[in-house]
Design a protein around this motif. Structure first.
Motif, PDB file in Angstrom:
ATOM      1  N   GLY A  24       0.814  -1.210   0.000  1.00 56.35           N
ATOM      2  CA  GLY A  24       0.000   0.000   0.000  1.00 56.35           C
ATOM      3  C   GLY A  24       0.846   1.256   0.000  1.00 56.35           C
ATOM      4  O   GLY A  24       0.526   2.238  -0.689  1.00 56.35           O
ATOM      5  N   TYR A  25       1.930   1.258   0.775  1.00 60.37           N
ATOM      6  CA  TYR A  25       2.825   2.413   0.834  1.00 60.37           C
ATOM      7  C   TYR A  25       3.456   2.669  -0.539  1.00 60.37           C
ATOM      8  O   TYR A  25       3.551   3.809  -1.002  1.00 60.37           O
ATOM      9  CB  TYR A  25       3.896   2.175   1.897  1.00 60.37           C
ATOM     10  N   ARG A  27       2.301   1.538  -3.625  1.00 61.41           N
ATOM     11  CA  ARG A  27       1.321   1.822  -4.678  1.00 61.41           C
ATOM     12  C   ARG A  27       0.566   3.134  -4.457  1.00 61.41           C
ATOM     13  O   ARG A  27       0.161   3.782  -5.418  1.00 61.41           O
ATOM     14  CB  ARG A  27       0.310   0.682  -4.771  1.00 61.41           C
ATOM     15  N   ASN A  28       0.370   3.548  -3.206  1.00 58.22           N
ATOM     16  CA  ASN A  28      -0.429   4.741  -2.930  1.00 58.22           C
ATOM     17  C   ASN A  28       0.400   6.005  -2.695  1.00 58.22           C
ATOM     18  O   ASN A  28      -0.132   7.107  -2.809  1.00 58.22           O
ATOM     19  CB  ASN A  28      -1.327   4.508  -1.713  1.00 58.22           C
ATOM     20  N   TYR A  29       1.676   5.850  -2.342  1.00 56.71           N
ATOM     21  CA  TYR A  29       2.464   7.041  -2.021  1.00 56.71           C
ATOM     22  C   TYR A  29       3.741   7.131  -2.857  1.00 56.71           C
ATOM     23  O   TYR A  29       3.954   8.123  -3.570  1.00 56.71           O
ATOM     24  CB  TYR A  29       2.807   7.059  -0.526  1.00 56.71           C
ATOM     25  N   PRO A  32       3.108   6.854  -7.101  1.00 53.93           N
ATOM     26  CA  PRO A  32       2.387   8.007  -7.686  1.00 53.93           C
ATOM     27  C   PRO A  32       3.117   9.342  -7.532  1.00 53.93           C
ATOM     28  O   PRO A  32       3.012  10.211  -8.397  1.00 53.93           O
ATOM     29  CB  PRO A  32       1.063   8.037  -6.929  1.00 53.93           C
TER      30      PRO A  32
END
Length: 148
Positions: A24-25, A27-29, A32
């Motif tokens: 998540g870290y 792919r989301n931060y 991007p």
């Protein structure tokens, strides 16, 4: 998930470093915001090439720095100053004057902020100054204060 950092990230790592982070870290931060790319085989090859190029550049820079250090240690730099009748200097010799003397006498441009004078210079004579080239490369430069 393994990612390759594109730039330095606080509390995680430096540029071109391979790190493990949670999915998540990444792919989301990180991805991007263009702080990292996924560690695919092609990206790993690109990372290796970048590291080789960086190593060659660093070796060339180190060779140039060592050449400058050798030139600076050959002979003391002469710095002119206005002197009173007692041999005392009006004012003090500064890193700006030392930088200018190195540029004129040795032909190398050294930023005045990288020069630190060891002792306070108030009289004629020989003194030493430390020059910080960065990356742990330091040199000690001898300079002689002479009357103008």
């Amino acid at each position: 998930m393994q990612v390759i950092l594109i730039q330095d990230v606080d509390n995680l790592g430096g540029k071109n470093e391979l790190v493990n982070v949670k999915n998540g870290y990444a792919r989301n931060y990180l991805i991007p915001n263009k702080f990292a790319v996924e560690a695919s085989p092609s990206n790993l090859k690109m990372r290796e090439e970048k590291l080789k190029v960086a190593a060659k550049k660093e070796a060339a820079l180190l060779a140039a720095i060592n050449e400058v250090i050798a030139k600076l240690k050959e002979a003391p730099v002469k710095v002119g100053a206005k002197v009173g009748t007692t041999g005392k200097i009006f004012g003090s010799v500064t890193s700006v004057q030392i930088s200018k003397a190195i540029r004129e006498q040795k032909g190398y441009e050294i930023d005045r902020r990288r020069i630190s004078i060891v002792d306070e210079v108030k009289e004629l004579g020989s003194y030493k100054a430390a020059v910080d080239f960065g990356n742990g490369n330091n040199a000690e430069v001898e300079f002689e204060v002479v009357a103008e």
